[in-house]
Design a protein around this motif. Sequence first.
Motif, PDB file in Angstrom:
ATOM      1  N   GLU A 187      52.797  19.762  38.953  1.00  0.00           N
ATOM      2  CA  GLU A 187      53.243  21.137  39.171  1.00  0.00           C
ATOM      3  C   GLU A 187      52.126  22.120  38.823  1.00  0.00           C
ATOM      4  N   PRO A 233      55.337  28.080  41.350  1.00  0.00           N
ATOM      5  CA  PRO A 233      56.318  27.492  40.437  1.00  0.00           C
ATOM      6  C   PRO A 233      56.324  28.192  39.081  1.00  0.00           C
ATOM      7  N   ASP A 234      57.436  28.083  38.383  1.00  0.00           N
ATOM      8  CA  ASP A 234      57.557  28.643  37.037  1.00  0.00           C
ATOM      9  C   ASP A 234      57.153  27.566  36.044  1.00  0.00           C
ATOM     10  N   ASP A 278      59.574  25.663  33.365  1.00  0.00           N
ATOM     11  CA  ASP A 278      59.885  24.252  33.540  1.00  0.00           C
ATOM     12  C   ASP A 278      59.451  23.419  32.335  1.00  0.00           C
ATOM     13  N   PRO A 302      63.462  19.424  34.567  1.00  0.00           N
ATOM     14  CA  PRO A 302      64.219  20.354  35.412  1.00  0.00           C
ATOM     15  C   PRO A 302      64.085  20.007  36.891  1.00  0.00           C
ATOM     16  N   SER A 342      63.802  21.907  39.304  1.00  0.00           N
ATOM     17  CA  SER A 342      62.820  22.767  39.975  1.00  0.00           C
ATOM     18  C   SER A 342      61.441  22.116  40.037  1.00  0.00           C
ATOM     19  N   THR A 343      61.103  21.328  39.016  1.00  0.00           N
ATOM     20  CA  THR A 343      59.816  20.634  39.023  1.00  0.00           C
ATOM     21  C   THR A 343      59.785  19.577  40.114  1.00  0.00           C
ATOM     22  N   GLN A 373      61.615  19.390  42.794  1.00  0.00           N
ATOM     23  CA  GLN A 373      61.683  20.024  44.106  1.00  0.00           C
ATOM     24  C   GLN A 373      60.337  20.607  44.508  1.00  0.00           C
ATOM     25  N   PHE A 374      59.668  21.254  43.554  1.00  0.00           N
ATOM     26  CA  PHE A 374      58.357  21.825  43.864  1.00  0.00           C
ATOM     27  C   PHE A 374      57.361  20.721  44.181  1.00  0.00           C
TER      28      PHE A 374
END
Length: 234
Positions: A93, A147-148, A152, A165, A167-168, A170-171
Amino acid sequence: MSKPKISILAAILAVAIMPAPALAKSRTKPKKSDIAATKAYIQADYALVHTARTNMLAGEAALEELRSKLGTECPMAATASPENEAAEKLSNEVIGAMSTVFIRADVQAVGDFAEAVSHLSWSNQKLTRKVASYAAKLKALTVLEMPDVCGDVSAWAGSGYRALPASTTQFDQRFSSEDVGIGEVPAALLARYEDRGERILLGRTRQFENELVDAEARAVEPWSKILDELDLQP
């Protein structure tokens, strides 16, 4: 620990300008449409790589700004974290975040390139698909959402390093599907359609690409510094 691939560094650059004598000596005379498409592609690729080289210092400055930002906002966020697959995904990420900020200066050039080559076609369908795929991936990379990283990493730490998370994940999936290096020329497929003038232009392109490859190598340092500041051990 894997080396970062920066998509405009290219992230990662897949330099493919290599001679292909066997193809160049083909007895079949190339079609005029193939020659025209090749000329257009090589000119567009040169313009893209030239711009990327010009913007290289701006991209490297953006990497330093990212390092400073993450170091300020979430220092040591992964303190005492394990060295495992989750850490590797967060490292990926970070690489994606670096690619995202590095390519910002090249957004217009990438858009111009994609517009110039996405409609090109050759009698060799493999070449047509490769060029279309390359242009599409490069264009997608320019609109990849940042990404955040801090959020994350902090979420992972907050779970006791048990749950990464979503989101990680998915990114990382989006980034891996779009990760590509500026200046990637399918040379072995293009070679039989080139003339002497285009080979000279390819030589200039190669010079710029070599400088981008050097930038890719230099990107290892800010990547390593970011991981150190987060205390992330992939």
